[in-house]
Design a protein around this motif. Structure first.
Motif, PDB file in Angstrom:
ATOM      1  N   GLU A 176      32.280  43.962  40.532  1.00 50.04           N
ATOM      2  CA  GLU A 176      33.202  42.910  40.970  1.00 50.04           C
ATOM      3  C   GLU A 176      33.467  42.997  42.466  1.00 50.04           C
ATOM      4  O   GLU A 176      33.548  41.978  43.165  1.00 50.04           O
ATOM      5  N   GLY A 186      31.972  48.568  36.417  1.00 46.86           N
ATOM      6  CA  GLY A 186      32.416  47.183  36.379  1.00 46.86           C
ATOM      7  C   GLY A 186      33.223  46.817  37.614  1.00 46.86           C
ATOM      8  O   GLY A 186      33.072  45.720  38.173  1.00 46.86           O
ATOM      9  N   MET A 227      24.711  46.268  34.657  1.00 49.18           N
ATOM     10  CA  MET A 227      25.456  47.529  34.620  1.00 49.18           C
ATOM     11  C   MET A 227      24.545  48.684  34.222  1.00 49.18           C
ATOM     12  O   MET A 227      24.581  49.765  34.822  1.00 49.18           O
ATOM     13  N   GLU A 240      24.388  40.573  32.160  1.00 53.32           N
ATOM     14  CA  GLU A 240      25.468  41.407  32.681  1.00 53.32           C
ATOM     15  C   GLU A 240      25.322  42.847  32.197  1.00 53.32           C
ATOM     16  O   GLU A 240      25.540  43.799  32.958  1.00 53.32           O
ATOM     17  N   HIS A 266      31.638  53.124  32.638  1.00 54.13           N
ATOM     18  CA  HIS A 266      31.429  51.683  32.586  1.00 54.13           C
ATOM     19  C   HIS A 266      32.578  50.940  33.274  1.00 54.13           C
ATOM     20  O   HIS A 266      32.349  49.908  33.920  1.00 54.13           O
TER      21      HIS A 266
END
Length: 411
Positions: free
Chosen positions: A202, A198, A233, A229, A194
């Motif tokens: 970004e 992440g 993911m 969000e 994760h």
């Protein structure tokens, strides 16, 4: 078997098909016990599976429809808890599922997938070159050296995942399907994955590209109601996992079956049996995904004469469904690419049919035809009885596929 009639599932997946037959004896849908003592249902019958997969009274959302999960009575240490915690296509229901599916389906149309053929062919050739240069006639592992990197590179190119993080993201999928792991071991891997995902999100927000991750981010940022969000993911990680694990197993299972069936291999090499038929027969007799969690009864539902109570979990046993003797009356356990009826549900059914199906089929056909035409003397490096299975009852694959390439055919 428990005194209450439930088949206790072997977490190591040592013999997927033998266990499937023990479940089948109890009926097209039967009680099983998962690791951690969790009671569930297993669907082994083809028609029963079609019903469950298409019936809107079965949900994939544990937050809404798994009673033990939603009311907090499920042990947090349940080894498969990660399958309930995800937020993506595998855990959504109704309009939520339709919304997520619409966001990714466009990337896997037959026309768009066909555009990937040159890249797949180049990747296959590069991997075969590497295997040949490293091996001589020493054994090579077609799982780790061919099937796995091919599947991983193809899906990551589509998504836009940089080379240096691909292996880490892939490890999350491996951890989720290894049913010998504890929930803590799986959680440790997923936490790291994760973090990497992440960072990727970004990075793509700052520098969007012509890739699926950037497309999903644009959908999220332009209209936040379309994709949360967590769903963003979860969807990225799901696509990496489903784009590698099943494809890897489809390739290695097909190679293994062909090496054990010289007549079928000769027919494929000579063009008498299309590679597509060979792939479909593998999907039937050696489904890449064996026993997939989860669906949940939204209300009491009757399946093949058995009532599944509301809120109870159901698993589809794809490895058993393709071998259902009620459908495949002649030698259902025998690999025969020339059989007329190759019906299976290995890509799912209805609204839950796998969106990556066209890509998986294309990868398999390109990889298999290239491998065997280049190395027609390919052979197992160990007896077939010594091939080891993955440590999982969720997937149906080999932990390695050691072969000797033999003499190369030059064109």
């Amino acid at each position: 078997m428990r005194p209450n009639g439930a088949i206790v599932i072997d977490p190591t997946g040592a013999d997927i098909h033998e266990e499937a037959e023990r479940i089948r004896v109890l009926g097209p849908i039967a009680r099983i016990e998962l690791p951690g003592g969790v009671r569930a249902w297993s669907v082994t019958g083809y028609e029963a599976a079609r019903q469950v997969l298409a019936d809107t009274r079965f949900s994939k959302d544990p937050r809404k429809h798994w009673t033990a999960f939603s009311d907090g009575t499920l042990d947090p240490a349940f080894p498969l808890i990660g399958w309930a915690m995800m937020e993506n296509l595998t855990t959504s229901h109704g309009e939520d599922h339709a919304r997520l599916r619409r966001l990714v389906t466009g990337a896997f149309t037959t026309r768009r997938v066909e555009r990937l053929r040159p890249e797949i062919e180049r990747t296959v050739d590069r991997l075969l070159d590497a295997l040949e240069s490293e091996s001589g006639d020493a054994p090579v592992d077609l799982r780790s050296g061919f099937a796995e990197p091919l599947a991983l590179n193809v899906i990551c190119e589509l998504l836009g995942v940089p080379q240096d993080v691909r292996a880490v993201l892939f490890s999350g999928g491996e951890a989720n399907v290894d049913t010998t792991n504890t929930s803590q071991e799986t959680a440790s891997v997923i936490e790291r994955v994760h973090g990497i995902a992440g960072e990727l999100i970004e990075s793509r927000r700052e520098q969007p590209g012509n890739d699926l991750v950037s497309d999903l981010i644009r959908a999220r940022d332009e209209d936040g109601s379309r994709l949360s969000e967590a769903e963003l993911m979860g969807t990225i990680l799901l696509l990496v996992s489903t784009g590698t694990e099943p494809v890897k197993n489809l390739l290695t299972n097909t190679i293994s079956e062909l090496l054990g069936s010289p007549g079928s291999l000769a027919a494929a090499l000579e063009g008498r049996t299309p590679w597509g038929d060979t792939v479909e027969e593998t999907l039937r007799v050696q489904a890449p995904v064996a026993h997939l969690p989860f669906r949940f009864a939204v209300e009491d539902v009757e399946v093949a004469g058995t009532v599944v109570p509301r809120g109870e979990p159901v698993l589809i046993h794809y490895a058993a469904v393709g071998r259902d003797p009620a459908i495949h009356h002649r030698d259902p356990d025998v690999f025969d690419p020339d059989r007329a009826d190759k019906r299976h549900l290995s890509f799912g059914h209805g609204v839950y049919r796998c969106v990556g199906m066209p890509l998986a089929r294309l990868e398999a056909e390109v990889a298999l035809s290239s491998l065997f035409r280049r190395f027609p003397e390919l052979r197992l490096a160990v007896p077939a009885s010594r091939l080891e299975r993955q440590s999982t009852f969720i997937m149906n694959g080999l932990s390695s596929l050691p072969v000797r390439l033999g003499k190369k055919v030059t064109e």
